[in-house]
Design a protein around this motif. Structure first.
Motif, PDB file in Angstrom:
ATOM      1  N   TRP A  15     -10.227  -5.063   2.374  1.00 32.82           N
ATOM      2  CA  TRP A  15      -9.059  -4.340   1.877  1.00 32.82           C
ATOM      3  C   TRP A  15      -7.778  -4.913   2.475  1.00 32.82           C
ATOM      4  N   GLU A  16      -7.848  -5.394   3.701  1.00 33.17           N
ATOM      5  CA  GLU A  16      -6.681  -6.059   4.291  1.00 33.17           C
ATOM      6  C   GLU A  16      -6.332  -7.314   3.492  1.00 33.17           C
ATOM      7  N   ASP A  17      -7.341  -8.059   3.069  1.00 34.51           N
ATOM      8  CA  ASP A  17      -7.089  -9.249   2.253  1.00 34.51           C
ATOM      9  C   ASP A  17      -6.447  -8.883   0.918  1.00 34.51           C
ATOM     10  N   VAL A  18      -6.850  -7.743   0.355  1.00 33.33           N
ATOM     11  CA  VAL A  18      -6.262  -7.300  -0.908  1.00 33.33           C
ATOM     12  C   VAL A  18      -4.762  -7.077  -0.755  1.00 33.33           C
ATOM     13  N   PHE A  19      -4.355  -6.418   0.327  1.00 34.11           N
ATOM     14  CA  PHE A  19      -2.931  -6.141   0.532  1.00 34.11           C
ATOM     15  C   PHE A  19      -2.154  -7.402   0.890  1.00 34.11           C
ATOM     16  N   CYS A  20      -2.772  -8.313   1.618  1.00 38.02           N
ATOM     17  CA  CYS A  20      -2.103  -9.581   1.939  1.00 38.02           C
ATOM     18  C   CYS A  20      -1.793 -10.374   0.667  1.00 38.02           C
ATOM     19  N   GLU A  21      -2.714 -10.349  -0.283  1.00 39.71           N
ATOM     20  CA  GLU A  21      -2.479 -11.033  -1.554  1.00 39.71           C
ATOM     21  C   GLU A  21      -1.429 -10.299  -2.390  1.00 39.71           C
ATOM     22  N   ALA A  22      -1.468  -8.957  -2.365  1.00 39.07           N
ATOM     23  CA  ALA A  22      -0.538  -8.174  -3.188  1.00 39.07           C
ATOM     24  C   ALA A  22       0.901  -8.299  -2.687  1.00 39.07           C
ATOM     25  N   MET A  23       1.103  -8.472  -1.382  1.00 43.73           N
ATOM     26  CA  MET A  23       2.462  -8.521  -0.836  1.00 43.73           C
ATOM     27  C   MET A  23       3.271  -9.684  -1.380  1.00 43.73           C
ATOM     28  N   ALA A  24       2.594 -10.729  -1.845  1.00 48.58           N
ATOM     29  CA  ALA A  24       3.309 -11.914  -2.323  1.00 48.58           C
ATOM     30  C   ALA A  24       4.026 -11.665  -3.636  1.00 48.58           C
ATOM     31  N   THR A  25       3.517 -10.758  -4.456  1.00 42.85           N
ATOM     32  CA  THR A  25       4.087 -10.561  -5.797  1.00 42.85           C
ATOM     33  C   THR A  25       4.394  -9.112  -6.124  1.00 42.85           C
ATOM     34  N   ALA A  26       3.722  -8.144  -5.495  1.00 39.68           N
ATOM     35  CA  ALA A  26       3.863  -6.737  -5.886  1.00 39.68           C
ATOM     36  C   ALA A  26       5.103  -6.108  -5.276  1.00 39.68           C
ATOM     37  N   THR A  27       5.637  -5.114  -5.982  1.00 38.13           N
ATOM     38  CA  THR A  27       6.763  -4.346  -5.454  1.00 38.13           C
ATOM     39  C   THR A  27       6.249  -3.261  -4.516  1.00 38.13           C
TER      40      THR A  27
ATOM     41  N   LEU B 297      -8.878   6.242  -2.590  1.00 37.10           N
ATOM     42  CA  LEU B 297      -9.595   7.199  -3.436  1.00 37.10           C
ATOM     43  C   LEU B 297     -10.933   6.663  -3.920  1.00 37.10           C
ATOM     44  N   PHE B 298     -10.952   5.406  -4.322  1.00 33.33           N
ATOM     45  CA  PHE B 298     -12.109   4.907  -5.055  1.00 33.33           C
ATOM     46  C   PHE B 298     -12.910   3.842  -4.315  1.00 33.33           C
ATOM     47  N   CYS B 299     -12.497   3.477  -3.109  1.00 33.83           N
ATOM     48  CA  CYS B 299     -13.211   2.436  -2.366  1.00 33.83           C
ATOM     49  C   CYS B 299     -13.664   2.973  -1.012  1.00 33.83           C
ATOM     50  N   ASP B 300     -14.571   2.257  -0.394  1.00 34.14           N
ATOM     51  CA  ASP B 300     -15.167   2.679   0.873  1.00 34.14           C
ATOM     52  C   ASP B 300     -14.323   2.158   2.026  1.00 34.14           C
ATOM     53  N   VAL B 301     -13.263   2.892   2.383  1.00 34.14           N
ATOM     54  CA  VAL B 301     -12.358   2.505   3.461  1.00 34.14           C
ATOM     55  C   VAL B 301     -12.808   3.196   4.741  1.00 34.14           C
ATOM     56  N   ALA B 302     -13.055   2.401   5.797  1.00 28.82           N
ATOM     57  CA  ALA B 302     -13.561   2.973   7.048  1.00 28.82           C
ATOM     58  C   ALA B 302     -12.494   3.782   7.769  1.00 28.82           C
ATOM     59  N   ASP B 303     -11.256   3.266   7.839  1.00 28.18           N
ATOM     60  CA  ASP B 303     -10.185   3.952   8.568  1.00 28.18           C
ATOM     61  C   ASP B 303      -8.886   3.846   7.781  1.00 28.18           C
ATOM     62  N   PRO B 304      -8.614   4.776   6.885  1.00 31.04           N
ATOM     63  CA  PRO B 304      -7.397   4.701   6.064  1.00 31.04           C
ATOM     64  C   PRO B 304      -6.109   4.717   6.887  1.00 31.04           C
ATOM     65  N   GLU B 305      -6.095   5.434   8.010  1.00 26.96           N
ATOM     66  CA  GLU B 305      -4.874   5.537   8.807  1.00 26.96           C
ATOM     67  C   GLU B 305      -4.479   4.182   9.400  1.00 26.96           C
ATOM     68  N   VAL B 306      -5.455   3.439   9.907  1.00 28.05           N
ATOM     69  CA  VAL B 306      -5.166   2.108  10.461  1.00 28.05           C
ATOM     70  C   VAL B 306      -4.688   1.172   9.372  1.00 28.05           C
ATOM     71  N   LEU B 307      -5.311   1.253   8.201  1.00 29.45           N
ATOM     72  CA  LEU B 307      -4.924   0.391   7.068  1.00 29.45           C
ATOM     73  C   LEU B 307      -3.498   0.712   6.638  1.00 29.45           C
ATOM     74  N   PHE B 308      -3.148   2.005   6.624  1.00 31.31           N
ATOM     75  CA  PHE B 308      -1.802   2.420   6.235  1.00 31.31           C
ATOM     76  C   PHE B 308      -0.779   1.918   7.251  1.00 31.31           C
ATOM     77  N   SER B 309      -1.068   2.045   8.542  1.00 29.90           N
ATOM     78  CA  SER B 309      -0.125   1.634   9.582  1.00 29.90           C
ATOM     79  C   SER B 309       0.104   0.131   9.572  1.00 29.90           C
ATOM     80  N   LYS B 310      -0.921  -0.620   9.289  1.00 23.88           N
ATOM     81  CA  LYS B 310      -0.829  -2.089   9.324  1.00 23.88           C
ATOM     82  C   LYS B 310       0.058  -2.623   8.209  1.00 23.88           C
ATOM     83  N   PHE B 311       0.059  -1.935   7.057  1.00 25.72           N
ATOM     84  CA  PHE B 311       0.816  -2.430   5.907  1.00 25.72           C
ATOM     85  C   PHE B 311       1.963  -1.495   5.512  1.00 25.72           C
TER      86      PHE B 311
END
Length: 396
Positions: free
Chosen positions: A357-369, A382-396
């Motif tokens: 999921w971190e790789d997904v956001f790294c790719e999205a940052m290049a083009t997404a708003t 909501l739809f994927c198996d995220v182990a720690d949503p809070e850490v993922l949110f803080s990182k990005f």
């Protein structure tokens, strides 16, 4: 026919099957059968396919009897330009995709779909309604079944998961229905109607004579999954809440009684929840698991979407923990009782480290708003198996 197929003579060893009798509004009943072959008999090469399925007209000189059967039962059409009024025609195109393309040999496409061998043999054809039909019009068949039953028997090899889903849906689609509308006031937008079941004469006779309608093998036991005190309760509309709560066995379910059986039966503790129906039988009247004396059944846990939260992680633990004694037992990892099933899964290493999921956001940052990235984060949580949503949110 099913007994003959399960004998292994036409296709080899059968490990599972589903059969349903279908009734059309016109014509005699017919059956749909799905079979699963043992791994030693699965079709992995074109030669394997050709050994059990053919889509060619046999030679009428060397095999006249079989040629007559194929000519009578396994030829589609004529349709297309030769007969635009054929029942299979829809907007000038055959709904069954006939005529097929010639193939010098059987091939598998990239998705595993099978295209059967249909060689262009000029002298091998069938005359139907005054029109020559070649191998492009042959419905795939099995030689042994045709010779034995002398009837239309279409055989197909299914290698795609989407096709399997369609076939299951088709077999379990239920009975035909018709709707009767009663209009009292034409100006009224809400019509009173009756949703009626349609039973043709052939189905009525079939059921009166108590012929089988559906069968499946091996038997499947659907296992309940629920969070503590979150099980479904069935009651009638005129019952009061106290009377419902006072029902005997209201707190007993397949899952809670699995815990109870494990506490008193040492052999039961060697099994996963999904393995339990192989050795034990669920008695719905007494609401308890009893040792099985004969036969077997396969246990299947009810599907839970990854976005279901704790229920999803409970299901994950049930697939990896043998002989659980309680819900807290499932949360216990190395002597530590975790507050949630998700933390227990994480401690056991059943959840990923969220790198994908971190790789997904790294790719999205290049083009997404920014709004697009926020929407992506919500979808992933909501739809994927995220182990720690809070850490993922803080990182990005």
């Amino acid at each position: 026919m099913l007994a003959f197929i399960k004998s292994g003579k036409p296709f080899g060893q059968i490990i599972a099957d589903v059969c349903a009798i279908d009734f059309q509004k016109r014509g005699l009943p017919h059956t749909h059968i799905l079979i699963w072959l043992h791994s030693n008999f699965k079709c992995r090469t074109p030669e394997d396919v050709d050994s059990i399925v053919s889509a060619e007209i046999p030679d009428k000189f060397t095999d006249p009897k079989f040629y007559e059967i194929v000519s009578r039962f396994m030829m589609h059409g004529p349709c297309g330009l030769a007969n635009l009024k054929s029942q299979c025609m829809n907007e000038g195109i055959c709904s069954k995709k006939f005529p097929k393309k010639f193939k010098t040999q059987t091939v598998f496409d990239d998705n595993g779909f099978v295209y059967y061998r249909r060689r262009d043999l000029k002298d091998n054809f069938v005359i139907k309604n005054g029109i020559q039909l070649n191998n492009r019009y042959v419905v795939p068949y099995n030689r042994e079944l045709l010779l034995r039953y002398n009837a239309h028997i279409n055989i197909e090899i299914c290698c795609q998961s989407m096709l399997i889903k369609y076939l299951f849906k088709y077999i379990s689609k239920g009975s035909n229905r018709c709707r009767v509308v009663v209009e009292k006031d034409r100006a009224d937008e809400i019509h009173t109607y009756m949703n009626c079941r349609f039973i043709c004469p052939y189905e009525a006779v079939w059921r009166l004579l108590e012929f089988p309608i559906h069968s499946r093998s091996p038997p499947i036991e659907r296992l309940q999954i629920h969070l503590p005190l979150h099980q479904n309760v069935v009651y009638s509309g005129n019952e009061t809440l106290p009377s419902v709560l006072q029902k005997p066995g209201i707190k007993k379910t397949m899952l809670t009684e699995w815990f109870a059986r494990n506490r008193i039966d040492h052999e039961a503790r060697q099994l996963y929840y999904s393995e339990f129906p192989h050795k034990y039988i669920w008695d719905p009247g007494k609401k308890e698991w009893i040792p099985r004396s004969k036969g077997f059944s396969l246990g299947r846990l009810t599907y839970v979407h990854p976005a279901s939260g704790e229920l999803y992680f409970l299901r994950l633990l049930l697939n990896h923990v043998r002989g659980a004694l309680s819900f807290d037992y499932l949360k216990n990892v190395s002597g530590v009782v975790h507050p949630t099933f998700q933390l227990a899964c994480k401690t056991l290493g059943l959840l990923g480290d969220d790198k994908e999921w971190e790789d997904v956001f790294c790719e999205a940052m290049a083009t997404a708003t920014s709004p697009q990235i926020r929407n992506l984060f919500v979808s992933v949580v909501l739809f994927c198996d995220v182990a720690d949503p809070e850490v993922l949110f803080s990182k990005f």
